[in-house]
Write a protein that holds these residues in place. Sequence first.
Motif, PDB file in Angstrom:
ATOM      1  N   ARG A 255       0.822  -1.222   0.000  1.00  0.00           N
ATOM      2  CA  ARG A 255       0.000   0.000   0.000  1.00  0.00           C
ATOM      3  C   ARG A 255       0.848   1.261   0.000  1.00  0.00           C
ATOM      4  O   ARG A 255       0.413   2.305  -0.473  1.00  0.00           O
ATOM      5  CB  ARG A 255      -0.923   0.015   1.224  1.00  0.00           C
ATOM      6  N   GLY A 256       2.064   1.137   0.525  1.00  0.00           N
ATOM      7  CA  GLY A 256       2.915   2.316   0.628  1.00  0.00           C
ATOM      8  C   GLY A 256       3.884   2.494  -0.518  1.00  0.00           C
ATOM      9  O   GLY A 256       4.741   3.384  -0.473  1.00  0.00           O
TER      10      GLY A 256
ATOM     11  N   HIS B 116       5.111   4.016  -3.542  1.00  0.00           N
ATOM     12  CA  HIS B 116       4.739   5.306  -4.144  1.00  0.00           C
ATOM     13  C   HIS B 116       4.759   5.266  -5.669  1.00  0.00           C
ATOM     14  O   HIS B 116       3.846   5.767  -6.337  1.00  0.00           O
ATOM     15  CB  HIS B 116       5.682   6.401  -3.641  1.00  0.00           C
TER      16      HIS B 116
ATOM     17  N   ASN C  91      -9.282   3.422  -6.841  1.00  0.00           N
ATOM     18  CA  ASN C  91      -9.242   3.561  -5.383  1.00  0.00           C
ATOM     19  C   ASN C  91     -10.264   2.704  -4.673  1.00  0.00           C
ATOM     20  O   ASN C  91     -10.902   3.126  -3.704  1.00  0.00           O
ATOM     21  CB  ASN C  91      -9.439   5.033  -4.969  1.00  0.00           C
TER      22      ASN C  91
ATOM     23  N   ASP D  40     -12.899   3.544   2.548  1.00  0.00           N
ATOM     24  CA  ASP D  40     -11.872   4.571   2.485  1.00  0.00           C
ATOM     25  C   ASP D  40     -10.472   4.000   2.643  1.00  0.00           C
ATOM     26  O   ASP D  40      -9.494   4.620   2.243  1.00  0.00           O
ATOM     27  CB  ASP D  40     -12.108   5.617   3.581  1.00  0.00           C
TER      28      ASP D  40
ATOM     29  N   SER E 271      -8.160   4.087  -0.347  1.00  0.00           N
ATOM     30  CA  SER E 271      -7.827   5.327  -1.032  1.00  0.00           C
ATOM     31  C   SER E 271      -6.324   5.499  -1.221  1.00  0.00           C
ATOM     32  O   SER E 271      -5.905   6.355  -1.982  1.00  0.00           O
ATOM     33  CB  SER E 271      -8.377   6.522  -0.236  1.00  0.00           C
ATOM     34  N   ASN E 272      -5.511   4.706  -0.527  1.00  0.00           N
ATOM     35  CA  ASN E 272      -4.062   4.836  -0.649  1.00  0.00           C
ATOM     36  C   ASN E 272      -3.441   3.770  -1.532  1.00  0.00           C
ATOM     37  O   ASN E 272      -2.251   3.519  -1.450  1.00  0.00           O
ATOM     38  CB  ASN E 272      -3.412   4.782   0.749  1.00  0.00           C
ATOM     39  N   TYR E 273      -4.250   3.117  -2.348  1.00  0.00           N
ATOM     40  CA  TYR E 273      -3.685   2.104  -3.246  1.00  0.00           C
ATOM     41  C   TYR E 273      -2.667   2.743  -4.188  1.00  0.00           C
ATOM     42  O   TYR E 273      -2.889   3.840  -4.712  1.00  0.00           O
ATOM     43  CB  TYR E 273      -4.789   1.466  -4.090  1.00  0.00           C
ATOM     44  N   PRO E 274      -1.557   2.063  -4.440  1.00  0.00           N
ATOM     45  CA  PRO E 274      -0.543   2.607  -5.358  1.00  0.00           C
ATOM     46  C   PRO E 274      -0.972   2.447  -6.804  1.00  0.00           C
ATOM     47  O   PRO E 274      -1.878   1.660  -7.116  1.00  0.00           O
ATOM     48  CB  PRO E 274       0.679   1.740  -5.051  1.00  0.00           C
TER      49      PRO E 274
END
Length: 501
Positions: free
Chosen positions: A210-211, A213, A235, A245, A248-251
């Motif tokens: 998930r992180g 970038h 997302n 929610d 929402s941080n999916y790469p």
Amino acid sequence: MEAASSTRTHIALVSVPAFSHQVSILEFAKRLLHLHNDDTFHVTCIIPTLSSLSTPSKPFFHTLPPNIHCIFLPSVHFDDLKSNGVSLEIQLQLSVSRAMPSVRDTLRSLLGSANVVALIADAMVPEALEFGKELNILSYIYFPCSTMLLSLCLHSPTLHEEVSCEYRDHPHLIQIPGCISIYGKDLPNSVQDRSSLDYKLFLKRCQRYRGVHDGILVNSFVEMEEEATKAITQNGISNGDDVGDAHSNYPPIFQIGPIIQTGPSDPKIGCECLLWLDKQPRNSVLYVSFGSGGTLSQEQINELALGLELSKHKFLWVNLRAPNDKASATYFVGDGLVDDPLSFLPLGFLERTKGQGLVISGWAPQVEVLGHESVGGFLTHCGWNSVLESVVHGVPMMAWPLFAEQRTNAALVTDGLKVAVRPKGDTSGKSVVVKEEVAELVKRLMEGLEGGEIRRRMKDLQKFAACAVMEDGSSTRTLSKLAQKWKSLGRFYQKNIECGN
């Protein structure tokens, strides 16, 4: 191999000590070079090791293009993991983690002598991306599996909160964004025991995904897994339903497949089976292989052999291994093949099936076998490389998953894509598929209305796979855009070097 030229755009890869993973990420490198045959790129692949190269893998490395350089790190300490009986996933994960200091040192030395613009790490070693941040270069995950599995990974931290019991005991189907719903027992091995180190390491990897970038490169193609792709790229919104929610941080993801093994095989390997296939009618042979590490119990070997005999269909069974109750017994030992299948096949089996089938204990050139016109079906363990090879060559499957994420792949090809049949029970060693069911499955796949429909769907999927890698195909366009970005960075860095910055 030749040293990298400082004027080329340099890409660094980090793989793992598993040949199937190494093949996939290096075939990606070959695809990149093929698209840019102007000598623009140089690729260095850093490979942690557990032992010396297996015999079947040597020809693959010896035939790599000169612009791909492999650095095999010294073997890490590994015996304590094997002796303690820990799972395959933990052995792989922890052994690679122990190699990270050497990976870091190798990357730093590369940056001192080459124009490195991007680091791409296998999905099993996302911690390597920390070195990308440290060295200020683009950092990506290479995900050698399905988009469905990636969707599951990205959703798993949320799923962990939603489901409190063991997944195999969950009374309902498990919802994976953009994918078919599957039973908990069909989730990967690493999530089957929530109290295990396997599961903890899996969740940690998923959080790292998930992180990421700069993005995740996926060995699949949009046309095969369109809804799963949408669920990630939008997302977490699939089919108009907001799935939370937390997504929402999916790469960003980049579909660049299907990537399968290419190039000439070792002429010493597989001659016997290819000559035998030349003599068989078109679409008449069921190809049977459990991959580079799959093993069956003695009882299951007996039932499978007798089922093949009972089916009356022609078969080619390769990579036959000594019986073992552990499905992944030879995953790290590529030379663990036996010399004489007569020692554990049913008494008289080879004599009775002479002319009907061929059994060899050695390796076979799988891509060439699947591309042979006499092959009409593939009994496979559902490793993702094998699934994609089957799709590229349009060969319907009998799904026989053994370990890792293979049951998830089996659910995808059987219930999602509908290009496979599958035994009703657990094929990973907890139960035995009896000869009568084996014979029935072979007949369902190789003949009749159902077999014809499966073949038709697989041929359609084969066309989509071919289109994806054409000059203007979806995967080719995606990889070309990435390559242009890397080349631009390479030119920028080179200009700064020439200007003394």
